[in-house]
Design an enzyme around this catalytic site. Sequence first.
Site, PDB file in Angstrom:
ATOM      1  N   TYR A  61      34.373  42.015  27.778  1.00 54.54           N
ATOM      2  CA  TYR A  61      33.795  41.729  28.853  1.00 54.54           C
ATOM      3  C   TYR A  61      32.407  42.232  29.099  1.00 54.54           C
ATOM      4  O   TYR A  61      32.201  43.060  30.079  1.00 54.54           O
ATOM      5  CB  TYR A  61      34.630  42.184  30.314  1.00 54.54           C
ATOM      6  CG  TYR A  61      36.013  41.754  30.132  1.00 54.54           C
ATOM      7  CD1 TYR A  61      36.592  40.592  29.568  1.00 54.54           C
ATOM      8  CD2 TYR A  61      37.047  42.505  31.053  1.00 54.54           C
ATOM      9  CE1 TYR A  61      37.736  40.106  29.851  1.00 54.54           C
ATOM     10  CE2 TYR A  61      38.463  41.822  31.352  1.00 54.54           C
ATOM     11  CZ  TYR A  61      38.785  40.742  30.592  1.00 54.54           C
ATOM     12  OH  TYR A  61      40.292  40.373  30.735  1.00 54.54           O
ATOM     13  N   PRO A 208      45.400  36.010  39.044  1.00 55.51           N
ATOM     14  CA  PRO A 208      46.566  35.473  40.067  1.00 55.51           C
ATOM     15  C   PRO A 208      46.265  34.451  41.155  1.00 55.51           C
ATOM     16  O   PRO A 208      47.176  34.165  41.939  1.00 55.51           O
ATOM     17  CB  PRO A 208      46.991  36.723  40.543  1.00 55.51           C
ATOM     18  CG  PRO A 208      45.639  37.446  40.577  1.00 55.51           C
ATOM     19  CD  PRO A 208      45.194  36.949  39.245  1.00 55.51           C
ATOM     20  N   LEU A 209      44.944  34.449  41.585  1.00 54.14           N
ATOM     21  CA  LEU A 209      44.490  33.402  42.385  1.00 54.14           C
ATOM     22  C   LEU A 209      44.031  32.023  41.906  1.00 54.14           C
ATOM     23  O   LEU A 209      43.105  31.347  42.634  1.00 54.14           O
ATOM     24  CB  LEU A 209      43.468  34.133  43.294  1.00 54.14           C
ATOM     25  CG  LEU A 209      43.760  35.295  44.065  1.00 54.14           C
ATOM     26  CD1 LEU A 209      42.487  36.047  44.601  1.00 54.14           C
ATOM     27  CD2 LEU A 209      44.742  35.013  44.952  1.00 54.14           C
ATOM     28  N   GLY A 210      44.661  31.725  40.611  1.00 51.97           N
ATOM     29  CA  GLY A 210      44.154  30.390  40.240  1.00 51.97           C
ATOM     30  C   GLY A 210      42.696  30.470  39.851  1.00 51.97           C
ATOM     31  O   GLY A 210      41.965  29.426  39.972  1.00 51.97           O
TER      32      GLY A 210
END
Length: 337
Positions: A61, A208-210
């Site tokens: 990252y 997890p929030l698309g």
Amino acid sequence: MTIPVRYLGPDKLAVGAVGFGAMSFLNPYGQSGYDPRQAAREIVDQALASGVTMIDTADGYGDSEIIVGEAVAGRRDQVVIATKFGIVEAPHGTGTARIDGSPAYVRRRIERSLRRLGTDHVDIYYIHRIDPNTPIEETVGAMADLVREGKVRHLGVSEAHPDTLRRAVAVHPITALQTEWSLWTRDIEREILPVTRELGISVVPYSPLGRGALTGAIASTADLPANDFRRGIPRYSDENLRQNLSTVDVVRRIAGELGAKPGQVALAWLLAKAPDVVPIPGTRRAAYVAENAAAAELRLTAEQVAELDALRVVGDREMATAQRADNWFDGRTPPLH
């Protein structure tokens, strides 16, 4: 507000019920005018105030490990640092996936990550993707050596096939599986989730929030910056996104019923799946860290969970190059000879 604690894996590693995913410091979504170091300090301040203790990064990252290390300096004992290795080249743009899980690479990368993080140990060390050329027993065996040396406390794997999970735990206990899981990505539920339950492996869902859609902040592709990598993801194409946003309308309505935010409903749905699921939403703003953490206190009714369970989206979850890449998902390895 301090959120509840959850316990990961067979060794019951204690972490806040919601974690923080630090890929945001790589700036994958193309926004400009952003100082990741200043944001990181504010985010860690808010995380600790909210009970968010697990910070997840990776050697791939960009400078994220360095930024995380600087942000937690002087309070290392208050955080659970997870990092990942193994992706040499991601299958994005015109590149092809290259994954290295060889024992020699495991050794080199942990030393680099420890230097960048400014710490003498990593709390959870994941292989970021499964090397198709190295038996998982050899990879996990090298990682287990790091546990014995005190450089790593717990082991994890990411995007692994059920058989790979079984072979991994035969070498050393696996604390967590990291995989994409959300109302928009349900692949894990068919075959992988039952095996994690059987083996005592906790699940740490990323995105997890698309990838932001489930917050309700995206109305069309035009809302994405020109250099935002989501423009290359099929479910974000103009045609698919129009259809997929109908699911967000349902999430938004349920949020209204609960006096909550849509993203909090999406996180609460995941948290309701098992007591050792710990999602790691990413953000660039401290205020959203607090908002995401508050999802741990949200309680959905059985009817609301059932309605959310029924939602479906169209389009693949990753760009075409990733879909074609060997072992980018459902990673398998050759047999151990």
